[in-house]
Design a protein around this motif. Structure first.
Motif, short mmCIF file in Angstrom:
data_model
loop_
_atom_site.label_atom_id
_atom_site.label_comp_id
_atom_site.label_asym_id
_atom_site.label_seq_id
_atom_site.Cartn_x
_atom_site.Cartn_y
_atom_site.Cartn_z
N UNK A 181 -0.86 8.61 4.91
CA UNK A 181 -0.45 9.79 5.68
C UNK A 181 0.64 10.56 4.92
N UNK A 182 1.64 9.82 4.42
CA UNK A 182 2.75 10.47 3.73
C UNK A 182 2.29 11.01 2.36
N UNK A 183 1.48 10.24 1.63
CA UNK A 183 1.14 10.63 0.27
C UNK A 183 -0.13 11.48 0.18
N UNK A 184 -0.92 11.54 1.26
CA UNK A 184 -2.17 12.31 1.18
C UNK A 184 -2.49 13.08 2.46
N UNK A 185 -1.58 13.09 3.42
CA UNK A 185 -1.78 13.79 4.70
C UNK A 185 -3.05 13.35 5.42
N UNK A 244 -7.59 3.32 0.91
CA UNK A 244 -7.21 4.74 0.92
C UNK A 244 -7.77 5.51 2.11
N UNK A 261 0.84 -1.21 0.00
CA UNK A 261 0.00 0.00 0.00
C UNK A 261 0.87 1.26 0.00
N UNK A 262 0.34 2.32 -0.60
CA UNK A 262 1.00 3.62 -0.51
C UNK A 262 0.50 4.28 0.77
N UNK A 263 1.42 4.77 1.60
CA UNK A 263 1.04 5.33 2.91
C UNK A 263 0.10 6.53 2.73
#
Lengths: 383, 267
Positions: B183-187, B207, B179-181
């Motif tokens: 928090x890091x990628x979308x705050x 997401x 998964x793409x984090x």
């Protein structure tokens, strides 16, 4: 095509011919994996052709933050590195080690299917190539060989792409692992040239790579091509987001073992283990035994583990690294110091993933310099 | 499959306290393995599945729900006395559940507002986990529990081995999945870094930020996560709401929510 190409010869491939490269690789039976857009990031996934690449995108990265942005050009490699690293493919997060079946008071082993696909890794950055070499040392060429890794690695066709758009977390230049230092271990290396006609400088690093390159409609390089590549390299060096001074890092961290600053880091560190998962060289695993409900069958599975978990260092009597500071200290000291004693290289390649994908933006380059300033060594500012 | 003779099958009881039944229904949700499970144990008490009731003692007791009444506080003692191995299952049983929000309010006011005849309600001021009342052999987290983890605990007990129930953060599962984090990628606020794994990182896989239904991981640093959430633009109220849900009364989440409920004056 007026001459026979040799390994190391640098030639030009026009952007419009890139699709042919994919065809040539796939014709040899490889399953191509490379950068793709997914969930707001550039991750690694299966790709069919150049159309699947994140054309015209770039990433903005800093400690604890990552965002994609549209570029003003149609660059194919116009971004740095994303959350995934190639260890996902060469050293998968989960793998079955063995299965067994009970037979009265005895048991016998059941066959497992060794999953070793013929992979082509497309768009590997020089820092990532360096990380693969680090894992080669540990998993394929060391005292204990991981046969699955070794087999995947041996079969892999690696296409390296020089980096012309480093990110805010990047510090490969200061470790000598990029932006264009490809080192060894690849089959083809590409340098994207955006200035003027969109094109790539390509060279083969192996006979496999040479076979592919020979089948492509290449042209000779001109001095202008080489100048453009050098200008791009200089620009990339200037835009490197961070810097790490590796000099004396080993002695520095060994001396800092009882420094109070570890406590200060532990106040911020979440113990979540994201850095170890995102790191392209971290290789720690644990094994999990599963049984069928009636106990007649069992399977041992290997999964990625992290030195930030308590169970990682659990032995009779408890966890060796119980306190949070001891766990962060272990990770950072291993990566930059004891890795050198163990494997002869640093465990860090300067990709910046541990900084960018840390949910609270802990910066290994900054922490190293803090320790340096505290033991009274080189006090030169890092950024 | 090796059939276990009926007489040798461990007696399994499933008990309910203040809860929604979702955790014990996870047993019935084990559709593919249900027949095998039922062939491995003797169902001694499980009103959601059968009217048959066998007398104790029980080899395995699964306890769902929190203690919210004097009557239940007594009943759990009785169950403990009759159980060889007691597993509390779910956020209610392991942390007090969503009903532990009463711990932050005046119960009398709630009762007055909700019930036409408040005098019929006899309830404790606080909702508390099972381990506050009796010794618990194993805790299974989640709202609801993961049916795979539930099966793993039963499986481990039947085979006399340690259950594979990791206590590390959701992030390890999330990153293994690729998964793409969020928090890091979308705050997006996410409790994954301080929450115990076990759900398979369901919410971030869609997401969404993790809302901590599995409760605190083994070494949670909620204070640091909350400080970073402030930097991402979350105000104190949002942070209190994030940490104060299904596991509000767990010590690690409680300390963060109370700190942000009464923030120290700035400067």
């Amino acid at each position: 095509m007026t001459r026979t190409l040799r390994i190391g010869d640098q030639v030009v491939l026009d952007r419009e011919r890139l699709a042919g490269l994919f065809e040539a690789i796939r014709k040899l039976g490889y399953v191509v994996h490379g950068p793709i857009l997914s969930d707001g990031a550039i991750v690694l996934g299966p790709i069919e052709s150049d159309r699947d690449l994140p054309i015209g995108w770039r990433d903005r990265q800093d400690a604890g933050t990552y965002r994609l942005e549209r570029r003003e050009d149609d660059a194919v490699f116009g971004y740095a590195v994303g959350p995934h690293s190639w260890k996902r493919l060469l050293f998968p997060p989960k793998r079955s080690l063995w299965r067994a079946e009970r037979e009265g008071a005895r048991f016998h082993l059941l066959p497992i299917v060794e999953d070793t696909p013929k992979l082509a890794l497309f768009g590997v950055r020089p820092c990532e190539m360096a990380a693969i070499r680090v894992q080669d040392r540990v998993l394929a060429n060391g005292q204990y060989q991981d046969s699955n890794y070794a087999s995947r690695r041996r079969q892999a066709f690696v296409v390296v792409a020089d980096c012309h758009e480093p990110g805010g977390g990047c510090f490969c230049a200061s470790l000598g692992t990029g932006p264009t230092e490809q080192g060894e271990g690849w089959d083809l290396a590409m340098t994207e040239i955006l200035q003027g006609r969109h094109r790539f400088l390509v060279r083969a690093g192996s006979s496999k790579g040479l076979d592919v390159l020979r089948a492509l409609p290449w042209t000779e390089t001109s001095p202008a091509d080489l100048q453009a590549a050098e200008r791009q390299r200089q620009r990339a060096l200037r835009r490197m987001g961070r810097r790490m001074n590796p000099e004396g890092a080993k002695e520095l961290l060994y001396q800092a073992a009882s420094d109070n600053h570890w406590d200060e880091i532990a106040q911020r560190c979440l113990m979540c283990g994201n850095c170890t998962m995102a790191c392209p060289t971290c290789f720690c695993v644990t094994v999990v035994d599963r049984t069928s409900l009636d106990g007649s069958q069992t399977e041992r599975e290997r999964v990625w583990d992290s030195c930030f978990s308590l169970e990682f260092s659990y032995i009779h009597g408890g966890s060796v690294r119980f306190s949070p500071y001891a766990r962060y200290r272990h990770w950072m000291t291993h990566k930059l110091a004891s890795w050198q004693d163990q494997f002869g290289t640093m465990g860090c390649v300067g990709c910046g993933r541990c900084i960018v994908w840390c949910p609270v933006g802990i910066d290994i380059t900054e922490e190293l310099e803090t320790f340096r300033s505290r033991v009274g060594g080189n006090r030169e500012a890092v950024r | 499959m090796r059939a276990i003779p009926k007489a040798k099958r461990p007696k399994l009881a499933v008990w309910k306290f203040a809860s929604c039944d979702g955790c014990q229904l996870s047993i019935l949700d084990l559709e593919d393995q249900l027949l095998e499970v039922l062939g491995s144990v003797e169902l001694a008490y499980f009103p959601e599945a059968t009217r048959a009731v066998l007398k104790g003692p029980y080899d395995i007791s699964l306890v769902e729900g929190s203690i919210t009444t004097r009557h239940d506080a007594k009943r759990i003692q009785e169950i403990r006395r009759n159980s060889a191995f007691l597993v509390s299952i779910g956020a209610c049983a392991t942390a007090g559940g969503i009903q532990a929000l009463r711990n932050y309010a005046n119960l009398r006011n709630y009762i007055q507002a909700v019930y036409p005849r408040p005098e019929f309600i006899d309830s404790l001021d606080k909702s508390t986990p099972i381990r506050n009342h009796v010794f618990v052999d194993f805790e299974l987290r989640g709202c609801p529990v993961s049916k795979e983890q539930l099966l793993e605990v039963l499986n481990a007990l039947l085979n006399g081995r340690k259950p594979n129930i990791p206590a590390y953060s959701v992030c390890l599962e999330c990153k293994r999945k690729g998964n793409v984090c969020v928090m890091v990628a979308a705050s997006r606020p996410c409790l994954g870094p301080v929450t115990q794994a076990g759900c398979g990182a369901i919410c971030p896989s869609f997401h969404r930020g993790c809302y901590g239904c599995f409760g605190p991981a083994e070494s949670p640093n909620g204070a640091s996560l909350a400080a970073w959430l402030r930097r991402l633009g979350q105000d104190d109220e949002a942070i209190v709401r994030l940490f104060r849900s299904f596991n509000a009364a767990s010590e690690a989440f409680h300390s963060v929510s109370t700190a942000h409920e009464n923030p120290k004056p700035q400067g």
